[in-house]
Design a protein around this motif. Structure first.
Motif, PDB file in Angstrom:
ATOM      1  N   PHE B 102       0.734  -1.338  -0.117  1.00 15.96           N
ATOM      2  CA  PHE B 102      -0.140  -0.189   0.254  1.00 15.96           C
ATOM      3  C   PHE B 102       0.717   1.176   0.354  1.00 15.96           C
ATOM      4  CE2 PHE B 102      -2.475  -3.209   2.148  1.00 15.96           C
ATOM      5  CZ  PHE B 102      -3.742  -3.306   0.259  1.00 15.96           C
ATOM      6  N   LEU B 103       2.151   1.022  -0.993  1.00 16.30           N
ATOM      7  CA  LEU B 103       2.726   2.138  -0.901  1.00 16.30           C
ATOM      8  C   LEU B 103       2.995   2.656  -1.984  1.00 16.30           C
ATOM      9  CD1 LEU B 103       5.641   1.447   1.688  1.00 16.30           C
ATOM     10  CD2 LEU B 103       3.727   3.114   2.208  1.00 16.30           C
ATOM     11  N   VAL B 104       3.372   3.988  -2.993  1.00 16.23           N
ATOM     12  CA  VAL B 104       4.142   4.195  -3.598  1.00 16.23           C
ATOM     13  C   VAL B 104       4.986   5.188  -3.779  1.00 16.23           C
ATOM     14  CG1 VAL B 104       2.279   6.231  -4.854  1.00 16.23           C
ATOM     15  CG2 VAL B 104       2.811   5.441  -6.249  1.00 16.23           C
ATOM     16  N   ARG B 105       5.945   4.910  -4.025  1.00  9.16           N
ATOM     17  CA  ARG B 105       6.540   6.353  -4.747  1.00  9.16           C
ATOM     18  C   ARG B 105       7.009   7.169  -5.912  1.00  9.16           C
ATOM     19  NH1 ARG B 105      12.850   4.956  -5.152  1.00  9.16           N
ATOM     20  NH2 ARG B 105      12.009   3.028  -6.202  1.00  9.16           N
ATOM     21  N   VAL B 106       6.821   8.444  -5.589  1.00 12.53           N
ATOM     22  CA  VAL B 106       6.446   9.497  -6.807  1.00 12.53           C
ATOM     23  C   VAL B 106       7.686  10.630  -6.548  1.00 12.53           C
ATOM     24  CG1 VAL B 106       4.106   9.030  -6.351  1.00 12.53           C
ATOM     25  CG2 VAL B 106       4.939  10.777  -5.595  1.00 12.53           C
ATOM     26  N   GLN B 107       7.539  11.103  -8.007  1.00  9.60           N
ATOM     27  CA  GLN B 107       8.537  12.591  -7.856  1.00  9.60           C
ATOM     28  C   GLN B 107       7.924  13.503  -7.544  1.00  9.60           C
ATOM     29  OE1 GLN B 107      11.101  12.326 -11.657  1.00  9.60           O
ATOM     30  NE2 GLN B 107      12.370  11.785 -11.007  1.00  9.60           N
ATOM     31  N   PRO B 108       8.421  14.575  -6.810  1.00  6.55           N
ATOM     32  CA  PRO B 108       7.617  15.703  -6.477  1.00  6.55           C
ATOM     33  C   PRO B 108       6.342  16.492  -8.178  1.00  6.55           C
ATOM     34  CG  PRO B 108       9.667  16.477  -6.730  1.00  6.55           C
ATOM     35  CD  PRO B 108       9.352  14.580  -7.057  1.00  6.55           C
ATOM     36  N   GLY B 109       7.129  16.122  -8.876  1.00  5.05           N
ATOM     37  CA  GLY B 109       5.759  16.419  -9.895  1.00  5.05           C
ATOM     38  C   GLY B 109       4.578  16.319 -10.794  1.00  5.05           C
ATOM     39  N   VAL B 110       4.387  14.686  -9.708  1.00  3.77           N
ATOM     40  CA  VAL B 110       3.736  13.858 -10.287  1.00  3.77           C
ATOM     41  C   VAL B 110       1.884  14.794  -9.720  1.00  3.77           C
ATOM     42  CG1 VAL B 110       2.395  12.372  -9.602  1.00  3.77           C
ATOM     43  CG2 VAL B 110       4.997  11.952  -9.940  1.00  3.77           C
ATOM     44  N   THR B 111       1.061  15.066  -9.742  1.00  4.08           N
ATOM     45  CA  THR B 111      -0.083  15.227  -9.769  1.00  4.08           C
ATOM     46  C   THR B 111      -1.061  14.293  -8.238  1.00  4.08           C
ATOM     47  OG1 THR B 111      -2.063  15.570 -11.843  1.00  4.08           O
ATOM     48  CG2 THR B 111      -0.141  16.966 -11.518  1.00  4.08           C
ATOM     49  N   ARG B 112      -2.065  14.841  -8.146  1.00  2.00           N
ATOM     50  CA  ARG B 112      -2.924  14.064  -7.676  1.00  2.00           C
ATOM     51  C   ARG B 112      -3.696  13.078  -8.389  1.00  2.00           C
ATOM     52  NH1 ARG B 112      -7.973  14.714  -5.657  1.00  2.00           N
ATOM     53  NH2 ARG B 112      -8.204  16.980  -7.440  1.00  2.00           N
ATOM     54  N   MET B 113      -4.348  13.812  -9.859  1.00  3.95           N
ATOM     55  CA  MET B 113      -5.172  12.954 -10.119  1.00  3.95           C
ATOM     56  C   MET B 113      -4.357  12.605 -11.085  1.00  3.95           C
ATOM     57  SD  MET B 113      -8.472  16.142 -12.025  1.00  3.95           S
ATOM     58  CE  MET B 113      -8.937  16.989 -10.763  1.00  3.95           C
ATOM     59  N   GLN B 114      -3.167  12.881 -11.610  1.00  2.00           N
ATOM     60  CA  GLN B 114      -2.527  11.545 -12.568  1.00  2.00           C
ATOM     61  C   GLN B 114      -1.842  10.243 -11.945  1.00  2.00           C
ATOM     62  OE1 GLN B 114       1.555  12.848 -13.226  1.00  2.00           O
ATOM     63  NE2 GLN B 114       3.228  11.460 -13.488  1.00  2.00           N
ATOM     64  N   LEU B 115      -1.671  10.349 -10.685  1.00  2.46           N
ATOM     65  CA  LEU B 115      -1.511   9.531  -9.169  1.00  2.46           C
ATOM     66  C   LEU B 115      -2.739   8.275  -9.534  1.00  2.46           C
ATOM     67  CD1 LEU B 115       0.520   8.056  -7.135  1.00  2.46           C
ATOM     68  CD2 LEU B 115      -0.644   8.961  -5.485  1.00  2.46           C
ATOM     69  N   THR B 135       0.690  19.159  -7.132  1.00  4.68           N
ATOM     70  CA  THR B 135       1.374  18.012  -7.444  1.00  4.68           C
ATOM     71  C   THR B 135       1.315  18.061  -5.835  1.00  4.68           C
ATOM     72  OG1 THR B 135       3.566  19.896  -6.439  1.00  4.68           O
ATOM     73  CG2 THR B 135       2.536  19.215  -9.191  1.00  4.68           C
ATOM     74  N   ILE B 136       1.610  16.572  -5.795  1.00  2.62           N
ATOM     75  CA  ILE B 136       1.593  15.651  -4.516  1.00  2.62           C
ATOM     76  C   ILE B 136       3.365  17.063  -4.026  1.00  2.62           C
ATOM     77  CG2 ILE B 136       3.415  13.499  -3.532  1.00  2.62           C
ATOM     78  CD1 ILE B 136       0.416  13.287  -5.177  1.00  2.62           C
TER      79      ILE B 136
END
Lengths: 454, 454
Positions: B102-115, B135-136
């Motif tokens: 139940f985890l995801v690693r993202v770069q900071p520019g990812v947006t909420r809807m994209q995710l 963005t996250i």
């Protein structure tokens, strides 16, 4: 400089002592760590007194170690460099219950059970249950959690506000009564878990919950630990809102049977508690049972009656005592790693393998919904080779957890026992922590020798 | 010193710009705060580049302001003292989904809807919903929350680990993948909500949830705001696990009706969303309805079909646009206080009274389960007297909240707009925050002029 005489100028003389029995009581906790006597024990009654004590200690470079009830497991209250043990025995009042806000303000010496007894009158409860009847101050200092964290969160999640006295005697408040805030840095989070190294807590505002409409407990037996852990992960995956979900391995059930004369199936067992409304619970219970049976569960029993619930959980509750009574004179070193869920089964198998390889006696118990488990390693602290072997097993369990994205301590804290793993776990970030420590306690009077050992 | 030329030595020249359009885009957010141009905008692609940029900026005392997508509401991304706008537009990758954890690693520019689009493939979702497609990185920087916080918590509750570049270019990690930890100070909590003033986030590990088996939305109309708020408090008291519970006042529904041509009852309205299993939901919905009707609810409607759910919530979703479209050329100053639940009804009545007294146009909307509400004050930023009046109303709303145990910002952050209230809210604790800031960013290059204005 006579610390006792100086402190007697700050509070009434009868609340300062160097009586050997009192010093000994404040020299240790429930862990295997070597006790160390403080120079004096003081019992403040007010925040102002704590402030004056700290101001004096800071000016005179005397270490100060806050003390709750001594139920810690990593030596946090041991006055490693002597100095003052600041006992909160007389600051144990429930200051204000705000039932409509689901909040309570307490002094740090209030214990968990004392608090829940009072809250019951309002239909409310404080959720964190580390097992021991710890003080709220101690639980905040170590960021305690325990069996209910899987549903209600850890200590840090419950603290809304604290009154904290800093090293120089300055009083601050770390939060507010609001349920959330984006105002400034998260001081609640910084001070919770700081183990007395950044400031001394003199009042704590906690979040509360309504006592649930209904609760059900259940117990499920499995052929292997792996099957039990897979069930736990499946239950988390299905978002079944378990209130508690505890793993006890077969060796531990055997120990309980020997101690209590019971006949629980001596195999890996999951203990559950569910909170909710009747309709929802029925569904949750049926779904959990289905997932357990898909993973090889050979016996699933549940109870709604509160006395029978207690009996059902008995094997879990008596675990630590079963080991301590089974091995008189021995103490338990308790490992405390926490890993991402997908790594938990492997980590527990690895730990069990280490116990078998070394021939050590010990049980494994886990707050499996959080990925946190403990190996109880029974040792005689006076036998250096037993200590050494247990330390080596602990180190290997920590190394395994850190290499798989975990942490060396899920809930017991760093204290003396986990300080040596801080650099391995945090790398450069440990320097950031130390920069904060230095900024807030430049004379290093607050619980010196804990967390940071470089 | 030419900042643009210097930065072109660090990354490929085409990723550094002083193009006026680009500077203007990075000079502002969605707030009423006065824009300010950066000297340069840079688009890093890797953590190493961010580290080299910060090292250079620190050596040359050049301010650095991280920029996500510019959806903030308190001016956090405005380069108040010029310098570098560090845009994360090119660091927008979902690095790793770990469904079992139940985890995801993202770069900071990812947006909420994209995710959430990506996570849907795994039956998972990221819970925080501030409305905007932020963005996250920005959400972590401001400790965003929104409509779902009442059930799933705020941004700070979701962040398990971050890769952070410090002022001098050092890279650290703030946590681990474990669900809980008592190892060292809580750096996740310290950095989340620090608004770019302590470090720059380059990777974020977030907690996820399983998409619930079923969801139901409901809408309830009340004679007064007080009745609606009392219902919300009763629902919290009954521990009904609402996933969203939003208050919209009558003036705001009227505005939506004017904008959309709809005919929703123009009175105080609560919007609900419930997540769970069918049996539990049925019970929760019936119980919520009962509590609403006990508090004077004159219309309670619900929907399980997803399209009809969206229609039911329309008035809530279109609120901000209804006001912006209804008053062309105006901007919204949005207040953001959060109070203990028992103080919420009084605070909302007080705010409504202020709007009426001043004759200002504005709606009130609240995340009432958390005690957080917003007054949308419509103003023309070029009319100093309108600005002044709105600022005075904001100040009075903040003063009221702080005097009753609340906070000046529940979720929008401090930025430029709430800096002047920091001392009033935090007292001495602001000096502790500043000591941490000084320890980690001694040259004050990280988003200078935000949070601290003394």
């Amino acid at each position: 400089m006579n610390i006792v005489e100086a402190l007697k100028e700050i509070v009434e003389p009868e609340r300062v002592t160097a009586n050997p029995t009192m010093l000994a009581q404040h020299s240790k906790d429930e862990s295997y760590h070597t006790p160390k006597l403080p120079d004096a024990v003081i019992f403040p009654k007010t925040t102002e007194e704590v402030s004056r004590i700290l101001k004096w200690a800071n000016e005179n470079r005397v270490p100060v170690v806050p003390f709750g009830i001594g139920s810690g497991l990593e030596g946090q209250v041991i006055p490693q460099q002597g100095g003052i043990s600041l006992s909160f025995q007389m600051m144990n009042k429930i200051v204000e219950v705000r039932p409509q806000d689901f909040l309570v303000r307490v002094q740090p010496g209030v214990t968990r059970m004392q608090l829940n007894k009072e809250l019951k009158k309002y239909g409310l409860f404080f959720s964190v249950d580390p097992g021991a009847d710890a003080t709220i101050g101690g639980m905040a200092a170590t960021n305690a959690s325990g069996t209910t964290a899987v549903r209600y969160g850890i200590m840090r999640d419950q603290v809304r506000d604290m009154e904290v006295v800093l090293a120089d005697g300055t009083m601050i408040r770390t939060g507010s009564m609001a349920a959330k805030s984006s105002s400034g840095y998260h001081l609640n989070g910084l001070f919770v878990g700081s183990e007395g190294t950044l400031g001394v807590f003199t009042e704590i505002t906690l979040r509360l919950y309504g006592i649930p409409e209904m609760s059900v407990t259940a117990r499920a037996s499995f052929p292997t630990v792996g099957d039990a852990v897979r069930t736990a992960c499946a239950i988390m995956g299905a978002a079944i809102p378990v209130a508690r979900m505890e793993l006890v391995d077969g060796q531990s059930v055997r120990q309980v049977n020997m101690y209590k004369g019971t006949d629980y199936p001596e195999c890996a067992t999951l203990f559950f508690e569910f909170h909710g409304n009747e309709a929802g619970l029925k569904h949750d219970l049926a779904f959990a049972r289905e997932l357990a049976e898909e993973n090889g569960c050979g016996g699933f029993v549940f109870e709604t009656d509160s006395l029978r619930q207690a009996a059902l959980w008995e094997a879990r509750h008596h675990l630590a005592y079963a080991f301590l009574h089974g091995y008189p004179g021995k103490k338990a070193i308790t490992t405390d790693v926490c890993l991402p869920l997908s790594e938990l089964a492997g980590a527990i198998e690895h730990a069990r393998g280490l116990l078998e390889k070394t021939g050590m006696v010990g049980g494994i118990v886990g707050h499996v919904g959080d990925g946190n488990f403990h190996s109880l390693l029974m040792i005689d602290p006076d036998q250096p080779e037993e200590m050494q072997q247990a330390e080596a097993v602990n180190a290997e369990i920590v190394r395994y957890a850190l290499s798989r994205g975990g942490t060396c301590t899920g809930e017991h804290g760093v204290g003396l026992g986990k300080a040596k793993y801080q650099r391995m776990e945090h790398g450069n970030a440990l320097d950031v922590m130390y920069a904060v420590k230095r900024a807030l306690d430049p004379n290093n009077i607050l619980n010196p020798g804990k967390i940071f050992v470089f």
